[in-house]
Every structure is written in structure tokens, then in C-alpha cells.
Scaffold this motif. Structure first.
Motif, PDB file in Angstrom:
ATOM      1  N   GLU A  38       0.840  -1.172   0.000  1.00 48.04           N
ATOM      2  CA  GLU A  38       0.000   0.000   0.000  1.00 48.04           C
ATOM      3  C   GLU A  38       0.884   1.233   0.000  1.00 48.04           C
ATOM      4  N   ILE A  39       0.464   2.192  -0.759  1.00 47.29           N
ATOM      5  CA  ILE A  39       1.196   3.441  -0.792  1.00 47.29           C
ATOM      6  C   ILE A  39       0.656   4.309   0.340  1.00 47.29           C
ATOM      7  N   LYS A  40       1.545   4.630   1.256  1.00 45.07           N
ATOM      8  CA  LYS A  40       1.137   5.455   2.383  1.00 45.07           C
ATOM      9  C   LYS A  40       1.565   6.891   2.113  1.00 45.07           C
ATOM     10  N   ILE A  41       0.582   7.740   2.043  1.00 46.04           N
ATOM     11  CA  ILE A  41       0.842   9.148   1.794  1.00 46.04           C
ATOM     12  C   ILE A  41       0.604   9.895   3.098  1.00 46.04           C
ATOM     13  N   SER A  42       1.592  10.634   3.515  1.00 42.34           N
ATOM     14  CA  SER A  42       1.465  11.357   4.768  1.00 42.34           C
ATOM     15  C   SER A  42       0.607  12.597   4.563  1.00 42.34           C
ATOM     16  N   GLU A  43       0.129  13.142   5.664  1.00 44.65           N
ATOM     17  CA  GLU A  43      -0.708  14.338   5.595  1.00 44.65           C
ATOM     18  C   GLU A  43       0.090  15.519   5.072  1.00 44.65           C
ATOM     19  N   ALA A  44       1.387  15.545   5.362  1.00 49.91           N
ATOM     20  CA  ALA A  44       2.226  16.643   4.885  1.00 49.91           C
ATOM     21  C   ALA A  44       2.319  16.621   3.365  1.00 49.91           C
ATOM     22  N   ASP A  45       2.440  15.427   2.780  1.00 46.85           N
ATOM     23  CA  ASP A  45       2.501  15.316   1.322  1.00 46.85           C
ATOM     24  C   ASP A  45       1.187  15.749   0.686  1.00 46.85           C
ATOM     25  N   VAL A  46       0.088  15.367   1.304  1.00 51.89           N
ATOM     26  CA  VAL A  46      -1.224  15.759   0.787  1.00 51.89           C
ATOM     27  C   VAL A  46      -1.370  17.267   0.858  1.00 51.89           C
ATOM     28  N   ALA A  47      -0.938  17.859   1.975  1.00 52.57           N
ATOM     29  CA  ALA A  47      -1.029  19.307   2.132  1.00 52.57           C
ATOM     30  C   ALA A  47      -0.170  20.025   1.095  1.00 52.57           C
ATOM     31  N   THR A  49       0.639  18.950  -1.936  1.00 54.59           N
ATOM     32  CA  THR A  49       0.010  18.856  -3.254  1.00 54.59           C
ATOM     33  C   THR A  49      -1.214  19.769  -3.346  1.00 54.59           C
ATOM     34  N   LEU A  50      -1.980  19.856  -2.258  1.00 56.49           N
ATOM     35  CA  LEU A  50      -3.149  20.739  -2.270  1.00 56.49           C
ATOM     36  C   LEU A  50      -2.724  22.199  -2.350  1.00 56.49           C
ATOM     37  N   ASN A  51      -1.674  22.573  -1.609  1.00 61.04           N
ATOM     38  CA  ASN A  51      -1.173  23.948  -1.687  1.00 61.04           C
ATOM     39  C   ASN A  51      -0.618  24.256  -3.066  1.00 61.04           C
ATOM     40  N   ALA A  52       0.033  23.282  -3.684  1.00 63.82           N
ATOM     41  CA  ALA A  52       0.540  23.474  -5.042  1.00 63.82           C
ATOM     42  C   ALA A  52      -0.610  23.709  -6.013  1.00 63.82           C
ATOM     43  N   ARG A  53      -1.692  22.972  -5.829  1.00 65.00           N
ATOM     44  CA  ARG A  53      -2.859  23.155  -6.697  1.00 65.00           C
ATOM     45  C   ARG A  53      -3.483  24.531  -6.469  1.00 65.00           C
ATOM     46  N   LEU A  54      -3.522  24.994  -5.218  1.00 63.70           N
ATOM     47  CA  LEU A  54      -4.069  26.322  -4.941  1.00 63.70           C
ATOM     48  C   LEU A  54      -3.240  27.412  -5.610  1.00 63.70           C
ATOM     49  N   THR A  55      -1.919  27.321  -5.513  1.00 62.13           N
ATOM     50  CA  THR A  55      -1.074  28.331  -6.163  1.00 62.13           C
ATOM     51  C   THR A  55      -1.194  28.258  -7.675  1.00 62.13           C
ATOM     52  N   GLU A  56      -1.386  27.056  -8.205  1.00 61.66           N
ATOM     53  CA  GLU A  56      -1.580  26.900  -9.643  1.00 61.66           C
ATOM     54  C   GLU A  56      -2.865  27.592 -10.086  1.00 61.66           C
ATOM     55  N   ILE A  57      -3.912  27.455  -9.295  1.00 60.62           N
ATOM     56  CA  ILE A  57      -5.188  28.087  -9.628  1.00 60.62           C
ATOM     57  C   ILE A  57      -5.063  29.608  -9.508  1.00 60.62           C
ATOM     58  N   LYS A  58      -4.333  30.083  -8.485  1.00 56.75           N
ATOM     59  CA  LYS A  58      -4.170  31.529  -8.316  1.00 56.75           C
ATOM     60  C   LYS A  58      -3.382  32.152  -9.468  1.00 56.75           C
ATOM     61  N   LYS A  59      -2.390  31.443  -9.986  1.00 57.83           N
ATOM     62  CA  LYS A  59      -1.565  31.956 -11.071  1.00 57.83           C
ATOM     63  C   LYS A  59      -2.239  31.827 -12.436  1.00 57.83           C
ATOM     64  N   MET A  60      -3.337  31.093 -12.479  1.00 60.71           N
ATOM     65  CA  MET A  60      -4.010  30.817 -13.745  1.00 60.71           C
ATOM     66  C   MET A  60      -4.658  32.088 -14.302  1.00 60.71           C
ATOM     67  N   LEU A  73     -13.801  26.210 -10.693  1.00 57.62           N
ATOM     68  CA  LEU A  73     -12.549  26.535 -10.004  1.00 57.62           C
ATOM     69  C   LEU A  73     -12.807  27.049  -8.588  1.00 57.62           C
ATOM     70  N   ARG A  74     -13.823  27.904  -8.426  1.00 58.11           N
ATOM     71  CA  ARG A  74     -14.162  28.407  -7.084  1.00 58.11           C
ATOM     72  C   ARG A  74     -14.577  27.262  -6.167  1.00 58.11           C
ATOM     73  N   ASP A  75     -15.369  26.350  -6.702  1.00 54.97           N
ATOM     74  CA  ASP A  75     -15.789  25.194  -5.905  1.00 54.97           C
ATOM     75  C   ASP A  75     -14.594  24.328  -5.526  1.00 54.97           C
ATOM     76  N   GLU A  76     -13.657  24.166  -6.465  1.00 53.97           N
ATOM     77  CA  GLU A  76     -12.457  23.380  -6.178  1.00 53.97           C
ATOM     78  C   GLU A  76     -11.608  24.055  -5.107  1.00 53.97           C
ATOM     79  N   VAL A  77     -11.481  25.384  -5.199  1.00 57.98           N
ATOM     80  CA  VAL A  77     -10.703  26.118  -4.187  1.00 57.98           C
ATOM     81  C   VAL A  77     -11.358  25.984  -2.814  1.00 57.98           C
ATOM     82  N   LYS A  78     -12.672  26.097  -2.764  1.00 54.72           N
ATOM     83  CA  LYS A  78     -13.378  25.939  -1.482  1.00 54.72           C
ATOM     84  C   LYS A  78     -13.172  24.552  -0.904  1.00 54.72           C
TER      85      LYS A  78
END
Length: 109
Positions: A38-47, A49-60, A73-78
Motif C-alpha cells: 500500500e502506498i502510504k501518503i502522509s498528511e504533509a505530502d497531501v497538504a 500537493t493541495l497547496n501546489a494546486r491552490l497556487t496553480e489556480i491563483k496563477k491561472m 474553479l471556485r468550488d475546487e478552491v473551497k
């Protein structure tokens, strides 16, 4: 008569050993670990990736998007922000902890 007793003893011994051997066989089969990787993903890794996605959306560049795409996009950010808030939680200090920190700061400084 002696022959009958020998047959009864042998059958009792045989039928007594079968359950014992089957119990040992099932125990040894259960002892073999299954190889589940099983691939164990820590909460820090998830955070991250989510922060990276938020910055990607902000720069879009959102000027070329339709109203439906902007709403998605607004729904995804929320959703990302609520997930980060649920996972992160932050650091909570009790009143006693705050007083202890202040007391240590006063004594040390």
C-alpha cells in the motif's frame, strides 16, 4: 478380540490426529503474510500537493474561462481549503500553556 482392539486404537489414533494436523496446517497458512503493498501518503505530502494546486489556480489566467469553468474553479478552491483546514488543524494552546510560555519568557528575558 485382540485384533479388534488394535483396529479401534489405530482408528482412534488416526481420527484423533486428523483434527490436530488440520489445525496446524491452517495455523501455518494463516501465518504467511499477504504481500499488500500500500502506498502510504502522509498528511504533509497531501497538504503540499493541495497547496501546489491552490497556487496553480491563483496563477491561472481566468479571463479566458467561461462562467461555468470559473464556478468549478471556485468550488475546487473551497473544497481544497476546507480539506486543508480539516487536515491541518493548526496548533492549539490551552490557557495554561500560554501562561507557562509567558512565564518562561519573562524569566528568561
Amino acid at each position: 478380540m485382540k485384533n479388534l482392539i488394535q483396529i479401534l486404537l489405530m482408528s482412534a489414533l488416526f481420527f484423533g490426529l486428523i483434527p490436530a494436523l488440520s489445525a496446524q496446517l491452517t495455523a501455518s497458512v494463516d501465518a504467511i503474510p499477504e504481500r499488500k503493498e500500500e502506498i502510504k501518503i502522509s498528511e504533509a505530502d497531501v497538504a503540499k500537493t493541495l497547496n501546489a494546486r491552490l497556487t496553480e489556480i491563483k496563477k491561472m489566467d481566468k479571463r479566458g474561462l467561461s462562467a461555468i469553468q470559473k464556478k468549478e474553479l471556485r468550488d475546487e478552491v473551497k473544497a481544497i481549503k476546507s480539506e486543508l483546514k480539516a487536515n491541518g488543524g493548526g496548533v492549539y494552546l490551552s490557557l495554561g500553556g500560554i501562561l507557562l510560555i509567558i512565564l518562561l519568557l519573562v524569566l528568561l528575558l
